[in-house]
Design an enzyme around this catalytic site. Structure first.
Site, PDB file in Angstrom:
ATOM      1  N   SER A 137      -5.213 -71.541  28.716  1.00 34.66           N
ATOM      2  CA  SER A 137      -5.928 -72.816  28.807  1.00 34.66           C
ATOM      3  C   SER A 137      -6.454 -72.987  30.228  1.00 34.66           C
ATOM      4  O   SER A 137      -5.834 -72.505  31.191  1.00 34.66           O
ATOM      5  CB  SER A 137      -4.964 -73.957  28.477  1.00 34.66           C
ATOM      6  OG  SER A 137      -5.518 -75.189  28.874  1.00 34.66           O
ATOM      7  N   TYR A 150       3.109 -77.925  29.087  1.00 31.83           N
ATOM      8  CA  TYR A 150       2.037 -77.178  28.391  1.00 31.83           C
ATOM      9  C   TYR A 150       1.415 -76.157  29.349  1.00 31.83           C
ATOM     10  O   TYR A 150       1.283 -74.969  29.018  1.00 31.83           O
ATOM     11  CB  TYR A 150       0.986 -78.168  27.892  1.00 31.83           C
ATOM     12  CG  TYR A 150      -0.206 -77.535  27.220  1.00 31.83           C
ATOM     13  CD1 TYR A 150      -0.100 -76.972  25.952  1.00 31.83           C
ATOM     14  CD2 TYR A 150      -1.458 -77.502  27.848  1.00 31.83           C
ATOM     15  CE1 TYR A 150      -1.204 -76.384  25.329  1.00 31.83           C
ATOM     16  CE2 TYR A 150      -2.557 -76.921  27.231  1.00 31.83           C
ATOM     17  CZ  TYR A 150      -2.425 -76.368  25.977  1.00 31.83           C
ATOM     18  OH  TYR A 150      -3.516 -75.786  25.367  1.00 31.83           O
TER      19      TYR A 150
HETATM   20  N1  LIG Z   1      -8.399 -77.685  21.810  1.00 37.69           N
HETATM   21  C1  LIG Z   1      -8.438 -77.476  23.129  1.00 37.69           C
HETATM   22  O1  LIG Z   1      -9.063 -78.232  23.880  1.00 37.69           O
HETATM   23  C2  LIG Z   1      -7.726 -76.283  23.725  1.00 37.69           C
HETATM   24  C3  LIG Z   1      -7.932 -76.028  25.087  1.00 37.69           C
HETATM   25  C4  LIG Z   1      -7.277 -74.949  25.659  1.00 37.69           C
HETATM   26  C5  LIG Z   1      -6.470 -74.126  24.888  1.00 37.69           C
HETATM   27  N2  LIG Z   1      -6.290 -74.416  23.567  1.00 37.69           N
HETATM   28  C6  LIG Z   1      -5.409 -73.536  22.784  1.00 37.69           C
HETATM   29  O2  LIG Z   1      -6.117 -73.058  21.661  1.00 37.69           O
HETATM   30  C7  LIG Z   1      -5.166 -72.712  20.641  1.00 37.69           C
HETATM   31  C8  LIG Z   1      -5.631 -73.301  19.315  1.00 37.69           C
HETATM   32  O3  LIG Z   1      -5.540 -74.707  19.397  1.00 37.69           O
HETATM   33  P1  LIG Z   1      -6.565 -75.692  18.673  1.00 37.69           P
HETATM   34  O4  LIG Z   1      -7.160 -76.529  19.721  1.00 37.69           O
HETATM   35  O5  LIG Z   1      -7.448 -74.951  17.756  1.00 37.69           O
HETATM   36  O6  LIG Z   1      -5.541 -76.643  17.909  1.00 37.69           O
HETATM   37  P2  LIG Z   1      -5.133 -76.794  16.379  1.00 37.69           P
HETATM   38  O7  LIG Z   1      -6.317 -77.115  15.553  1.00 37.69           O
HETATM   39  O8  LIG Z   1      -3.992 -77.727  16.389  1.00 37.69           O
HETATM   40  O9  LIG Z   1      -4.654 -75.323  15.986  1.00 37.69           O
HETATM   41  C9  LIG Z   1      -3.400 -74.825  16.357  1.00 37.69           C
HETATM   42  C10 LIG Z   1      -3.088 -73.697  15.427  1.00 37.69           C
HETATM   43  O10 LIG Z   1      -1.828 -73.115  15.822  1.00 37.69           O
HETATM   44  C11 LIG Z   1      -0.985 -73.060  14.690  1.00 37.69           C
HETATM   45  N3  LIG Z   1       0.415 -73.150  15.085  1.00 37.69           N
HETATM   46  C12 LIG Z   1       1.024 -74.117  15.811  1.00 37.69           C
HETATM   47  N4  LIG Z   1       2.329 -73.848  15.933  1.00 37.69           N
HETATM   48  C13 LIG Z   1       2.537 -72.663  15.287  1.00 37.69           C
HETATM   49  C14 LIG Z   1       3.682 -71.863  15.040  1.00 37.69           C
HETATM   50  N5  LIG Z   1       4.891 -72.217  15.497  1.00 37.69           N
HETATM   51  N6  LIG Z   1       3.526 -70.721  14.341  1.00 37.69           N
HETATM   52  C15 LIG Z   1       2.323 -70.350  13.870  1.00 37.69           C
HETATM   53  N7  LIG Z   1       1.196 -71.077  14.058  1.00 37.69           N
HETATM   54  C16 LIG Z   1       1.313 -72.227  14.753  1.00 37.69           C
HETATM   55  C17 LIG Z   1      -1.421 -74.208  13.800  1.00 37.69           C
HETATM   56  O11 LIG Z   1      -1.142 -73.935  12.431  1.00 37.69           O
HETATM   57  P3  LIG Z   1       0.113 -74.450  11.586  1.00 37.69           P
HETATM   58  O12 LIG Z   1       0.412 -75.833  12.046  1.00 37.69           O
HETATM   59  O13 LIG Z   1      -0.370 -74.340  10.174  1.00 37.69           O
HETATM   60  O14 LIG Z   1       1.193 -73.486  11.884  1.00 37.69           O
HETATM   61  C18 LIG Z   1      -2.924 -74.152  13.989  1.00 37.69           C
HETATM   62  O15 LIG Z   1      -3.505 -73.201  13.129  1.00 37.69           O
HETATM   63  C19 LIG Z   1      -3.810 -73.238  21.123  1.00 37.69           C
HETATM   64  O16 LIG Z   1      -3.073 -72.171  21.669  1.00 37.69           O
HETATM   65  C20 LIG Z   1      -4.188 -74.215  22.223  1.00 37.69           C
HETATM   66  O17 LIG Z   1      -3.155 -74.370  23.169  1.00 37.69           O
HETATM   67  C21 LIG Z   1      -6.907 -75.466  22.955  1.00 37.69           C
END
Ligand SMILES: NC(=O)c1ccc[n+]([C@@H]2O[C@H](COP(=O)([O-])OP(=O)(O)OC[C@H]3O[C@@H](n4cnc5c(N)ncnc54)[C@H](OP(=O)(O)O)[C@@H]3O)[C@@H](O)[C@H]2O)c1
Length: 255
Positions: A137, A150
């Site tokens: 991130s 985080y």
């Molecule tokens: N959105 C942002 O602004 C942002 C910025 C920087 C980095 N990120 C990173 O991008 C990645 C994706 O996040 P997103 O923003 O797309 O959020 P999201 O829509 O909440 O997606 C998170 C994904 O991770 C899965 N997940 C969570 N805990 C898990 C576990 N214990 N085992 C397996 N799968 C798990 C969730 O699926 P289930 O709940 O079905 O397991 C979901 O598919 C994350 O690593 C996040 O930290 C996001």
């Protein structure tokens, strides 16, 4: 540049947000294995794109990851690209300090990535162009308020990848670590502060795929935000902390 075509790609956290958008875009020309915990959301993804192979796997459960890896071995005999994207965000409220937040962030975000890699490194070694992609991130570039747990877990991933590159590049591995800014997903929908340069999951996925295809180690976007955060990182601490403390005061004022 190497186009992502005819690859076997495993994406964790593919039931929603960035991981889902990556799965949909990559499935056009590749075999995609999409994993996450929610079977219901994975089935919805499969309904939309029937070619995608779905597997229920929690990244904190090594046995579930081993099952998925064994399945990939059985079906495809190799893995060309791992996109370790699964993650979750919890903020720390220092007024009610709770180490459980830090533990959960490390377990899902950092150890989840390490466990996933352990489960499939032998399959990646069978590819003639293996690529490991880890989701960090842009929060690692600055001490943003409430992001202690985080950001620390994400910084652990970024640092792990730095050393891993030294160890695995001689074997012919490509490695990439993604540092996104704000992306409109379930993870950010609860944020109660302004999110500059917010982009959609689809836009984020397009940038990530371009970065992987160009073999970039750091895939940082949107550039104006990551430049500002990187500049902040290199300013003297008294100035840097004055700026981030003012952000912190605003955040706590809103609570
Ligand atoms: N959105 C942002 O602004 C942002 C910025 C920087 C980095 N990120 C990173 O991008 C990645 C994706 O996040 P997103 O923003 O797309 O959020 P999201 O829509 O909440 O997606 C998170 C994904 O991770 C899965 N997940 C969570 N805990 C898990 C576990 N214990 N085992 C397996 N799968 C798990 C969730 O699926 P289930 O709940 O079905 O397991 C979901 O598919 C994350 O690593 C996040 O930290 C996001």
């Amino acid at each position: 540049m190497m186009e992502l075509r005819n690859n076997v790609i495993w994406i964790t956290g593919a039931s929603s947000g960035i991981g889902r958008a990556l799965a949909v875009q990559l499935a056009r020309y590749n075999t995609v294995i999409a994993s996450a915990r929610s079977q219901e959301k994975l089935l919805q993804l499969k309904e939309e794109v029937p070619e995608i192979v779905i597997r229920q796997a929690d990244v904190t459960q090594m046995s579930q990851l081993a099952d998925t890896s064994a399945f990939i071995d059985h079906m495809f005999g190799r893995l060309d690209c791992l996109i370790a994207n699964a993650g979750h965000c919890e903020y720390l409220d220092v007024r009610h300090f709770d180490s459980g937040v830090a533990r959960r962030m490390m377990e899902t975000n950092y150890l989840g990535f390490v466990y996933t890699l352990e489960s499939c490194l032998h399959l990646l070694r069978r590819s003639d162009h293996p690529h490991i992609v880890a989701m960090s991130s842009s929060s690692v570039y600055a001490g943003l308020p409430r992001a202690e747990a985080y950001s620390a877990a994400k910084a652990a991933i970024s640092q792990f990848m730095e050393s891993l590159a030294s160890d695995l590049k001689p074997e012919g591995f490509a490695l990439s670590v993604i540092h996104p800014g704000f992306v409109d997903t379930e993870l950010t929908q609860g944020n109660d502060f302004p999110m500059p340069l917010l982009m959609s999951s689809e836009q984020a996925a397009t940038r990530i795929i371009k970065g992987i295809e160009h073999g970039r180690f750091n895939i940082d976007f949107p550039k104006p935000l990551t430049w500002v955060l990187r500049c902040l990182r290199s300013t003297p601490h008294f100035l840097r902390h004055r700026i981030t403390s003012s952000l912190s005061r605003n955040v706590h004022h809103e609570l």
